[in-house]
Scaffold this motif. Structure first.
Motif, PDB file in Angstrom:
ATOM      1  N   ALA A 174      -6.007 -53.377 -23.770  1.00  0.00           N
ATOM      2  CA  ALA A 174      -5.837 -52.806 -22.426  1.00  0.00           C
ATOM      3  C   ALA A 174      -5.082 -51.488 -22.492  1.00  0.00           C
ATOM      4  CB  ALA A 174      -5.104 -53.798 -21.521  1.00  0.00           C
ATOM      5  N   PHE A 175      -3.985 -51.460 -23.227  1.00  0.00           N
ATOM      6  CA  PHE A 175      -3.185 -50.238 -23.315  1.00  0.00           C
ATOM      7  C   PHE A 175      -3.968 -49.116 -23.998  1.00  0.00           C
ATOM      8  CE2 PHE A 175       0.225 -52.864 -21.909  1.00  0.00           C
ATOM      9  CZ  PHE A 175       1.163 -52.008 -21.378  1.00  0.00           C
ATOM     10  N   GLU A 176      -4.711 -49.446 -25.050  1.00  0.00           N
ATOM     11  CA  GLU A 176      -5.514 -48.428 -25.744  1.00  0.00           C
ATOM     12  C   GLU A 176      -6.585 -47.859 -24.832  1.00  0.00           C
ATOM     13  OE1 GLU A 176      -6.948 -50.076 -29.421  1.00  0.00           O
ATOM     14  OE2 GLU A 176      -4.945 -50.045 -30.314  1.00  0.00           O
ATOM     15  N   HIS A 177      -7.205 -48.704 -24.032  1.00  0.00           N
ATOM     16  CA  HIS A 177      -8.261 -48.242 -23.117  1.00  0.00           C
ATOM     17  C   HIS A 177      -7.728 -47.173 -22.165  1.00  0.00           C
ATOM     18  CE1 HIS A 177     -11.810 -48.324 -20.595  1.00  0.00           C
ATOM     19  NE2 HIS A 177     -11.021 -48.458 -19.544  1.00  0.00           N
ATOM     20  N   TYR A 178      -6.509 -47.341 -21.720  1.00  0.00           N
ATOM     21  CA  TYR A 178      -5.911 -46.397 -20.775  1.00  0.00           C
ATOM     22  C   TYR A 178      -5.118 -45.279 -21.453  1.00  0.00           C
ATOM     23  CZ  TYR A 178      -7.433 -49.332 -16.993  1.00  0.00           C
ATOM     24  OH  TYR A 178      -8.230 -50.029 -16.109  1.00  0.00           O
ATOM     25  N   GLY A 179      -5.027 -45.329 -22.789  1.00  0.00           N
ATOM     26  CA  GLY A 179      -4.367 -44.265 -23.526  1.00  0.00           C
ATOM     27  C   GLY A 179      -2.853 -44.373 -23.589  1.00  0.00           C
ATOM     28  N   TYR A 180      -2.337 -45.587 -23.508  1.00  0.00           N
ATOM     29  CA  TYR A 180      -0.897 -45.807 -23.575  1.00  0.00           C
ATOM     30  C   TYR A 180      -0.553 -46.706 -24.757  1.00  0.00           C
ATOM     31  CZ  TYR A 180      -0.736 -43.884 -18.897  1.00  0.00           C
ATOM     32  OH  TYR A 180      -0.856 -43.060 -17.820  1.00  0.00           O
ATOM     33  N   THR A 181       0.706 -46.668 -25.146  1.00  0.00           N
ATOM     34  CA  THR A 181       1.214 -47.545 -26.191  1.00  0.00           C
ATOM     35  C   THR A 181       1.876 -48.747 -25.535  1.00  0.00           C
ATOM     36  OG1 THR A 181       1.624 -45.660 -27.639  1.00  0.00           O
ATOM     37  CG2 THR A 181       2.804 -47.697 -28.146  1.00  0.00           C
ATOM     38  N   ASP A 182       1.518 -49.928 -26.011  1.00  0.00           N
ATOM     39  CA  ASP A 182       2.139 -51.157 -25.519  1.00  0.00           C
ATOM     40  C   ASP A 182       3.523 -51.285 -26.148  1.00  0.00           C
ATOM     41  OD1 ASP A 182       2.845 -53.688 -24.687  1.00  0.00           O
ATOM     42  OD2 ASP A 182       1.329 -54.710 -25.884  1.00  0.00           O
ATOM     43  N   GLN A 183       4.551 -51.104 -25.341  1.00  0.00           N
ATOM     44  CA  GLN A 183       5.922 -51.164 -25.856  1.00  0.00           C
ATOM     45  C   GLN A 183       6.256 -52.515 -26.484  1.00  0.00           C
ATOM     46  OE1 GLN A 183       8.023 -48.401 -25.915  1.00  0.00           O
ATOM     47  NE2 GLN A 183       6.104 -47.423 -25.322  1.00  0.00           N
ATOM     48  N   LEU A 184       5.639 -53.579 -26.022  1.00  0.00           N
ATOM     49  CA  LEU A 184       5.891 -54.893 -26.613  1.00  0.00           C
ATOM     50  C   LEU A 184       5.385 -54.953 -28.054  1.00  0.00           C
ATOM     51  CD1 LEU A 184       5.148 -57.424 -23.749  1.00  0.00           C
ATOM     52  CD2 LEU A 184       7.337 -56.905 -24.792  1.00  0.00           C
TER      53      LEU A 184
END
Length: 122
Positions: free
Chosen positions: A108-118
């Motif tokens: 999900a995070f990759e799809h939106y271009g963000y890094t999952d902090q967890l």
């Protein structure tokens, strides 16, 4: 490890901004304000505490995970996401009933271009 740090909104007992408390059932709007779906659930990162992911029903029987990083606003009209409808609906589907694990969150995070902090260990 990190998976346990996420809890469903209804199970979270700490302080959280009021706008997130009643988020279940809210409309999800794309950047143009067109409805994409409905918030089915929210997952709170209990240690921070902050909403980390939204589970969104797009009406096709499968849900989407949208990172809160992609949310540009929450109002009585709904939750606005920074992407267009097509891009949102292209997101990875989430079929599990449990709290999203590393793989689902990362997708999900990759799809939106963000890094999952967890996934960074917090």
């Amino acid at each position: 490890m990190a998976r346990e740090e996420l809890v469903r909104l209804e199970e979270f007992e700490g302080e959280l901004d009021e706008e997130w408390r009643g988020i279940r059932g809210a409309k999800v709007l794309d950047q143009a304000g067109k409805e994409v779906g409905t918030v089915e659930d929210a997952y709170v990162w209990a240690r921070v505490p902050a909403v980390h992911l939204l589970r969104v029903s797009a009406g096709d029987g499968e849900d989407l995970l949208i990172p809160v990083d992609a949310v540009t606003g929450v109002s009585e009209d709904g939750v606005r996401v920074e992407q267009g409808r097509a891009r949102i609906l292209e997101g990875p589907r989430y079929k599990d009933e449990g709290i999203p694990g590393n793989e689902a969150r990362r997708a999900a995070f990759e799809h939106y271009g963000y890094t999952d902090q967890l996934s960074l260990g917090g």
